[in-house]
Design an enzyme around this catalytic site. Structure first.
Site, PDB file in Angstrom:
ATOM      1  N   ARG A   1     -18.671 -11.790  -9.172  1.00 36.85           N
ATOM      2  CA  ARG A   1     -19.588 -12.136 -10.252  1.00 36.85           C
ATOM      3  C   ARG A   1     -18.808 -13.033 -11.198  1.00 36.85           C
ATOM      4  NH1 ARG A   1     -22.649  -7.618 -13.848  1.00 36.85           N
ATOM      5  NH2 ARG A   1     -20.861  -7.981 -15.213  1.00 36.85           N
TER       6      ARG A   1
ATOM      7  N   LYS B   1     -27.212  -1.624 -23.431  1.00 35.51           N
ATOM      8  CA  LYS B   1     -28.267  -2.425 -22.794  1.00 35.51           C
ATOM      9  C   LYS B   1     -29.238  -1.588 -21.974  1.00 35.51           C
ATOM     10  CE  LYS B   1     -26.013  -3.448 -18.415  1.00 35.51           C
ATOM     11  NZ  LYS B   1     -25.759  -4.461 -17.393  1.00 35.51           N
TER      12      LYS B   1
END
Length: 356
Positions: free
Chosen positions: A131, A36
């Protein structure tokens, strides 16, 4: 050439990958290469495959589809927990995915049955970064439900994330606890839990320091491969290349100007009130690159004497007064990006990518 340009030195990234595969294998650790950071550009994916990575991992299903459509043969992992709306694509296009919702797992199970397609999941556990991930207290009540999923859906392992959302770092205590959760899951589900994915580059730091507990056997590495750096504690990876890429921008203006703005100072385009110090009149340059193109705070000037002053959406202002070279409009300056700057520049269609 059309500027600004992002130059990527593939051979150095390939060597970083080979070094990390070798170092991790000594500790019994397999590595997923995270694409990414460079928006899964096919050139990067091919470089990572050439380095020897078996699994390419990305946070966006569109990037995985792009790599598959480019004909890059690999196992693929979605490392952002899937949105309910993309679960079917996750099963269709990915070999692995990371999950943290029972309802998502059940929907995957249904789709695996419908498609008669195998898919492997890594159950994420929140170890403090707050998260994604099951809270540890939720696990006990989930085991019985997880025993009823499709035979096509396989629990490949457990995983955790560190140093992203809240900056919580991996350490011996929380990583040892993650290993214990994998053992407990294996016992409760009476199936092998082969993978204990202990995080990313920040956990690699623990491995190199020799503080990684035995039992962590998987890492997801992006920054260390692509840039040879670690942004969590700025650990120096002396064995890796850190000059893997640079951003080159062209000067559109070079002129002596005051260092203190003239008139009343209000907010700049991003809503901040800038502060400047009067250093007299100095030579400054205007570069045709701005915050719409790259995260300016993540750029390190590579040319001697160049100092970043500030930036707008389209322009970067630099101080050239102390440069040994006398610059003029049309000359170029080079900058080394950190991880967020690399992310933004790789995403920008205004920054040309050149693979060297």
């Amino acid at each position: 050439m059309r500027y600004p340009v992002m130059k990527i030195f593939k051979e150095k990234i390939l060597e970083n990958g080979q070094i990390l595969i070798n170092e991790c294998s000594k500790c019994g650790i397999s590595v997923w290469a995270v694409t990414k950071g460079m928006s899964a550009h096919p050139e990067i994916a091919l470089t990572l495959k050439a380095a020897g990575f078996q699994v390419l991992a990305d946070s966006r299903i569109s990037n995985i589809i792009k790599m598959k459509e480019a004909g890059i043969e690999s196992e693929y992992a979605l490392i952002r927990i899937p949105m309910p709306s993309e679960i079917e694509d996750t099963v269709r296009y990915c070999d692995y995915s990371m999950v943290s919702e029972l309802e998502s797992i059940f929907e995957m199970s249904r789709i695996c049955d419908d498609l008669k397609k195998d898919h492997k999941i890594v159950i994420m556990i929140d170890m403090g970064d707050l998260r994604e991930g099951f809270c540890p207290t939720e696990l006990e009540s989930s085991y019985e439900k997880l025993m009823n999923i499709s035979p096509y859906l396989h629990i490949a392992g457990v995983g955790a994330n560190f140093a992203c959302a809240s900056g919580a770092l991996p350490g011996r205590e929380n990583l040892t606890q993650l290993i214990e959760y994998s053992k407990e899951m294996e016992k409760k589900l009476t199936c092998p839990i082969g993978l204990v994915s202990g995080g990313g580059t920040c956990t690699l730091v623990q491995m190199i320091k020799g503080t990684l507990p035995e039992g962590i056997n998987g890492l997801r590495l992006g920054e260390s491969i692509l840039l040879g750096t670690d942004s969590s504690v700025n650990f120096p990876f002396t064995m890796l290349h850190r000059d893997t890429m640079e951003i080159v921008a062209e000067l559109s203006e070079v002129r002596v100007k005051p260092t203190l703005p003239i008139g009343e100072i209000g907010m700049d385009f991003s809503g901040n009130v800038p502060v400047f110090h009067d250093r007299g009149n100095r030579l400054r340059g205007v570069l045709a690159i701005g915050r719409q193109d790259v995260r300016i705070e993540g750029l390190l000037p590579l040319d001697e004497g160049v100092e970043i002053i500030t930036a707008s959406s389209d322009h970067l202002l630099v101080d050239l007064e102390d440069c040994p070279k006398k610059y003029k409009a049309g000359d170029t300056l080079r900058f080394r990006p950190d991880y967020p700057a690399m992310l933004s520049a790789s995403t920008s269609s205004y920054v040309q990518k050149i693979f060297c």
